[in-house]
Design a protein around this motif. Structure first.
Motif, PDB file in Angstrom:
ATOM      1  N   LEU B   6       0.858  -1.185   0.000  1.00 28.17           N
ATOM      2  CA  LEU B   6       0.000   0.000   0.000  1.00 28.17           C
ATOM      3  C   LEU B   6       0.891   1.230   0.000  1.00 28.17           C
ATOM      4  O   LEU B   6       1.659   1.465   0.935  1.00 28.17           O
ATOM      5  N   ARG B   7       0.811   1.994  -1.093  1.00 27.51           N
ATOM      6  CA  ARG B   7       1.579   3.221  -1.235  1.00 27.51           C
ATOM      7  C   ARG B   7       0.662   4.386  -0.872  1.00 27.51           C
ATOM      8  O   ARG B   7      -0.351   4.606  -1.543  1.00 27.51           O
ATOM      9  N   LEU B   8       1.013   5.119   0.159  1.00 30.75           N
ATOM     10  CA  LEU B   8       0.150   6.202   0.658  1.00 30.75           C
ATOM     11  C   LEU B   8       0.488   7.553   0.035  1.00 30.75           C
ATOM     12  O   LEU B   8       1.653   7.843  -0.245  1.00 30.75           O
ATOM     13  N   GLY B   9      -0.535   8.390  -0.121  1.00 31.13           N
ATOM     14  CA  GLY B   9      -0.342   9.813  -0.390  1.00 31.13           C
ATOM     15  C   GLY B   9       0.369  10.154  -1.689  1.00 31.13           C
ATOM     16  O   GLY B   9       1.169  11.095  -1.735  1.00 31.13           O
ATOM     17  N   HIS B  10       0.070   9.451  -2.774  1.00 26.67           N
ATOM     18  CA  HIS B  10       0.690   9.747  -4.072  1.00 26.67           C
ATOM     19  C   HIS B  10       0.272  11.148  -4.547  1.00 26.67           C
ATOM     20  O   HIS B  10      -0.916  11.469  -4.608  1.00 26.67           O
ATOM     21  N   ARG B  11       1.253  11.973  -4.893  1.00 27.48           N
ATOM     22  CA  ARG B  11       0.984  13.327  -5.371  1.00 27.48           C
ATOM     23  C   ARG B  11       1.592  13.543  -6.751  1.00 27.48           C
ATOM     24  O   ARG B  11       2.709  13.116  -7.021  1.00 27.48           O
ATOM     25  N   HIS B  83       4.034  -1.478   8.596  1.00 30.36           N
ATOM     26  CA  HIS B  83       4.282  -0.108   8.152  1.00 30.36           C
ATOM     27  C   HIS B  83       5.786   0.171   8.183  1.00 30.36           C
ATOM     28  O   HIS B  83       6.422   0.057   9.229  1.00 30.36           O
ATOM     29  N   LEU B  84       6.336   0.549   7.038  1.00 33.94           N
ATOM     30  CA  LEU B  84       7.759   0.871   6.947  1.00 33.94           C
ATOM     31  C   LEU B  84       7.949   2.341   7.286  1.00 33.94           C
ATOM     32  O   LEU B  84       7.456   3.214   6.568  1.00 33.94           O
ATOM     33  N   THR B  85       8.651   2.603   8.368  1.00 33.55           N
ATOM     34  CA  THR B  85       8.879   3.983   8.807  1.00 33.55           C
ATOM     35  C   THR B  85      10.217   4.080   9.507  1.00 33.55           C
ATOM     36  O   THR B  85      10.570   3.183  10.281  1.00 33.55           O
ATOM     37  N   MET B  86      10.945   5.140   9.252  1.00 30.68           N
ATOM     38  CA  MET B  86      12.259   5.269   9.891  1.00 30.68           C
ATOM     39  C   MET B  86      12.136   5.392  11.418  1.00 30.68           C
ATOM     40  O   MET B  86      13.112   5.233  12.130  1.00 30.68           O
ATOM     41  N   TYR B  87      10.925   5.664  11.918  1.00 32.38           N
ATOM     42  CA  TYR B  87      10.719   5.799  13.364  1.00 32.38           C
ATOM     43  C   TYR B  87      10.451   4.458  14.051  1.00 32.38           C
ATOM     44  O   TYR B  87      10.353   4.395  15.271  1.00 32.38           O
ATOM     45  N   GLY B  88      10.313   3.401  13.249  1.00 31.44           N
ATOM     46  CA  GLY B  88       9.908   2.115  13.801  1.00 31.44           C
ATOM     47  C   GLY B  88      11.051   1.328  14.437  1.00 31.44           C
ATOM     48  O   GLY B  88      12.193   1.787  14.536  1.00 31.44           O
ATOM     49  N   ILE B  89      10.716   0.110  14.863  1.00 29.59           N
ATOM     50  CA  ILE B  89      11.688  -0.813  15.448  1.00 29.59           C
ATOM     51  C   ILE B  89      12.528  -1.414  14.305  1.00 29.59           C
ATOM     52  O   ILE B  89      11.977  -1.759  13.261  1.00 29.59           O
ATOM     53  N   LEU B 107       2.406  -4.473   3.159  1.00 26.38           N
ATOM     54  CA  LEU B 107       3.498  -3.558   3.509  1.00 26.38           C
ATOM     55  C   LEU B 107       3.089  -2.141   3.125  1.00 26.38           C
ATOM     56  O   LEU B 107       2.745  -1.889   1.965  1.00 26.38           O
ATOM     57  N   ILE B 108       3.144  -1.229   4.079  1.00 25.86           N
ATOM     58  CA  ILE B 108       2.763   0.160   3.809  1.00 25.86           C
ATOM     59  C   ILE B 108       4.008   1.008   3.586  1.00 25.86           C
ATOM     60  O   ILE B 108       4.894   1.067   4.445  1.00 25.86           O
ATOM     61  N   ALA B 109       4.084   1.639   2.404  1.00 26.51           N
ATOM     62  CA  ALA B 109       5.180   2.553   2.074  1.00 26.51           C
ATOM     63  C   ALA B 109       4.603   3.954   1.970  1.00 26.51           C
ATOM     64  O   ALA B 109       3.866   4.263   1.022  1.00 26.51           O
ATOM     65  N   GLY B 110       4.904   4.787   2.933  1.00 24.67           N
ATOM     66  CA  GLY B 110       4.341   6.138   2.957  1.00 24.67           C
ATOM     67  C   GLY B 110       5.070   7.070   2.026  1.00 24.67           C
ATOM     68  O   GLY B 110       6.034   6.709   1.350  1.00 24.67           O
ATOM     69  N   SER B 111       4.585   8.304   1.957  1.00 25.09           N
ATOM     70  CA  SER B 111       5.355   9.363   1.306  1.00 25.09           C
ATOM     71  C   SER B 111       5.679  10.365   2.419  1.00 25.09           C
ATOM     72  O   SER B 111       5.879   9.948   3.557  1.00 25.09           O
ATOM     73  N   GLU B 112       5.744  11.655   2.129  1.00 21.10           N
ATOM     74  CA  GLU B 112       6.295  12.554   3.146  1.00 21.10           C
ATOM     75  C   GLU B 112       5.458  12.646   4.440  1.00 21.10           C
ATOM     76  O   GLU B 112       5.984  12.500   5.531  1.00 21.10           O
ATOM     77  N   ALA B 113       4.167  12.875   4.335  1.00 21.22           N
ATOM     78  CA  ALA B 113       3.372  13.071   5.555  1.00 21.22           C
ATOM     79  C   ALA B 113       2.422  11.904   5.789  1.00 21.22           C
ATOM     80  O   ALA B 113       1.344  11.832   5.213  1.00 21.22           O
ATOM     81  N   LEU B 121      -2.919   1.689  13.271  1.00 22.86           N
ATOM     82  CA  LEU B 121      -3.565   0.592  12.537  1.00 22.86           C
ATOM     83  C   LEU B 121      -2.585  -0.532  12.206  1.00 22.86           C
ATOM     84  O   LEU B 121      -2.980  -1.682  12.055  1.00 22.86           O
ATOM     85  N   ALA B 122      -1.303  -0.201  12.103  1.00 29.28           N
ATOM     86  CA  ALA B 122      -0.302  -1.212  11.732  1.00 29.28           C
ATOM     87  C   ALA B 122      -0.083  -2.207  12.865  1.00 29.28           C
ATOM     88  O   ALA B 122      -0.134  -1.849  14.043  1.00 29.28           O
ATOM     89  N   ASP B 123       0.153  -3.465  12.494  1.00 31.40           N
ATOM     90  CA  ASP B 123       0.556  -4.462  13.487  1.00 31.40           C
ATOM     91  C   ASP B 123       2.027  -4.285  13.833  1.00 31.40           C
ATOM     92  O   ASP B 123       2.442  -4.585  14.946  1.00 31.40           O
ATOM     93  N   PHE B 124       2.806  -3.837  12.850  1.00 27.38           N
ATOM     94  CA  PHE B 124       4.237  -3.622  13.058  1.00 27.38           C
ATOM     95  C   PHE B 124       4.651  -2.304  12.417  1.00 27.38           C
ATOM     96  O   PHE B 124       4.309  -2.051  11.258  1.00 27.38           O
ATOM     97  N   ASN B 125       5.374  -1.489  13.155  1.00 23.44           N
ATOM     98  CA  ASN B 125       6.035  -0.305  12.584  1.00 23.44           C
ATOM     99  C   ASN B 125       7.530  -0.595  12.611  1.00 23.44           C
ATOM    100  O   ASN B 125       8.126  -0.670  13.696  1.00 23.44           O
ATOM    101  N   VAL B 126       8.114  -0.798  11.449  1.00 22.04           N
ATOM    102  CA  VAL B 126       9.521  -1.209  11.405  1.00 22.04           C
ATOM    103  C   VAL B 126      10.358  -0.291  10.511  1.00 22.04           C
ATOM    104  O   VAL B 126       9.865   0.293   9.541  1.00 22.04           O
ATOM    105  N   SER B 127      11.645  -0.206  10.861  1.00 19.16           N
ATOM    106  CA  SER B 127      12.560   0.680  10.143  1.00 19.16           C
ATOM    107  C   SER B 127      13.675  -0.107   9.456  1.00 19.16           C
ATOM    108  O   SER B 127      14.060  -1.177   9.907  1.00 19.16           O
ATOM    109  N   VAL B 128      14.168   0.459   8.366  1.00 22.96           N
ATOM    110  CA  VAL B 128      15.332  -0.065   7.645  1.00 22.96           C
ATOM    111  C   VAL B 128      16.430   0.979   7.833  1.00 22.96           C
ATOM    112  O   VAL B 128      16.473   1.969   7.102  1.00 22.96           O
ATOM    113  N   THR B 129      17.280   0.749   8.821  1.00 17.33           N
ATOM    114  CA  THR B 129      18.152   1.771   9.404  1.00 17.33           C
ATOM    115  C   THR B 129      17.233   2.795  10.083  1.00 17.33           C
ATOM    116  O   THR B 129      16.056   2.907   9.725  1.00 17.33           O
ATOM    117  N   SER B 130      17.729   3.525  11.047  1.00 24.01           N
ATOM    118  CA  SER B 130      16.912   4.576  11.691  1.00 24.01           C
ATOM    119  C   SER B 130      17.372   5.930  11.175  1.00 24.01           C
ATOM    120  O   SER B 130      17.496   6.901  11.915  1.00 24.01           O
TER     121      SER B 130
END
Lengths: 177, 177
Positions: B6-11, B83-89, B107-113, B121-130
């Motif tokens: 799921l790609r969020l917020g496409h502009r 949810h893929l986020t740099m703030y995650g575990i 897998l949720i891939a966000g954009s800027e905001a 809503l995510a079961d997991f918020n995870v980061s690839v490097t922080s």
């Protein structure tokens, strides 16, 4: 191991964000620097340098109009030249050889039209899957394999020592400033 | 394992190329489909569908205005939401748990905001490097770890069975059409 990136054929405004992603991946995954050719873009340089100022590390970005000279100069300094291209040999078939070839690597990340000469100047032409996708992903995966996954270890963050730092959280955003 | 993105917020035009890269990475690294929210973009859909037509595979792309509904519908179908986020575990600290949680992952891939609700809503918020870098690289790395690197094996290409296919080469470009 010292790793530099050469980003070829930067075009404005088309490549603004992709080249920024290439630079940020290079930094986050353990490369020391990025040179780019194509169109000069002070906005790209400013945004990358500002991020380095806040998030830490020694990553540098510089423009070089003459990409051929950049490759030749790196060769003279003992860098092995690794061109990332979907037409190349699968990366895992060349990984050990690349690692053994030199302690200094120049990874080339092209954009849409890569001059044929690049394939000849490179010591290795390698692919990350033999499918079309993204130079951002190809660079991340190549650095991951070269680093043996160490870029993902939480402790490695301390090597950046930036003004801002993320505190990993199960939910929401936590920062240390 | 079935993986949807799921790609969020496409502009438009800002995310045209990044969202295309997200979709192509999803396909090349073993996901089945991508849903995107934000602005509708028939150009994105056409270019991804055309590539699938030529290069093969069953990858599909679809627009869903209501991303919350998309998440809820996937939850009801038994998908675990990552949810893929740099703030995650850090991803490696949750990888085994994610793999064991379900045979179906969104897998949720966000954009800027990214809206705060996504973190809840995510079961997991995870980061690839922080560190800040790229949703394209974060998605590639996450799929790589979920696939155990199998996406890089040369033989796996045959699973695409497209009209065109690369013949890996030491130098230059070789295709089978």
């Amino acid at each position: 191991m010292e790793i530099a990136i050469l980003r070829l054929g930067h075009r404005l405004p088309r490549d603004e964000r992709i080249s920024t992603h290439v630079a940020l991946v290079a930094r986050a995954f353990g490369a020391e620097s990025m040179i780019y050719s194509g169109q000069h873009d002070s906005g790209l340089e400013t945004s990358v340098s500002r991020l380095v100022g806040n998030w830490g590390g020694d990553f540098t970005i510089a423009y070089e109009k003459n990409w051929k000279r950049a490759i030749k100069e790196h060769k003279e300094k003992g860098f092995a030249i690794v061109h990332l291209t979907m037409y190349g040999i699968p990366i895992m078939e060349r990984l050990a050889e690349i690692k053994n070839s030199s302690q200094k690597l120049l990874l080339i990340a092209g954009s849409e039209a890569v001059p044929g000469e690049v394939y000849q100047l490179a010591d290795f032409n390698v692919s990350v899957t033999s499918q079309p996708h993204s130079e951002v992903a190809a660079l991340a995966m190549t650095l991951d394999r070269l680093m043996g996954g160490r870029e993902l270890e939480r402790a490695s963050d301390s090597s950046f020592a930036g003004k801002v730092k993320i505190e990993p959280a199960e939910r929401g955003k936590r920062m240390k400033c």
